[in-house]
Design a protein around this motif. Structure first.
Motif: not given
Length: 154
Positions: A56, A58, A86, A88-89, A92-96
């Protein structure tokens, strides 16, 4: 410490390492990134995704000490170029996370000869036993720095 210098061999070693870490960017920029038509930040991201897999933005910023905005710009440019995508995780849907595309892998492999040339230039001054020792030391330091927290303790 009347000369204004820090009087500690560990600090001297740290300063030497920081100086080297700054200077290594020059041959990577001039010998790899520029001939490859990418920026140094894009190069770092391509190397990370090629060597470590999906990451990701970050995480890439943390790994390389790059400002998150600069990572976002580099990822956007690499995406426009068709080198990263990009994904999909599922856990963890918020992780990109991003990964190299097939075109990105081609670009990564194309950079290989330039990376090898920089590595050969840099390490040609070391004897085989020095290279092995350096590898061991760098691995230890890498794992040690992962233990760092805001207070500088484990």
């Amino acid at each position: 410490m009347s000369t204004g210098e820090l009087d500690n061999s560990d600090v001297g070693l740290l300063v030497s390492m920081l100086r080297f870490a700054t200077l290594i960017n020059r041959p990577m920029r001039e010998g790899v990134a520029a001939p490859g038509g990418i920026t140094p930040n894009e190069l770092k991201i391509v190397i990370a995704l090629g060597g470590e897999g999906e990451r990701a933005g970050h995480e890439l910023a943390d790994i390389f000490g790059i400002q998150p905005m600069n990572v976002s710009r580099a990822l956007a440019t690499l995406s426009e170029r068709g080198w990263v995508e990009q994904v999909t995780d599922a856990s963890n849907r918020r992780r990109k996370p991003h990964r190299l595309t097939e075109k990105g892998w081609e670009g990564y492999r194309a950079l290989g000869p330039q990376i090898e040339a920089v590595a050969h230039f840099l390490f040609s001054t070391l004897a085989p036993n020095e290279r092995a020792g350096m590898s061991t030391v760098l691995d230890k330091l890498y794992h040690q720095i992962l233990e760092w927290d805001a207070e500088g303790t484990r």
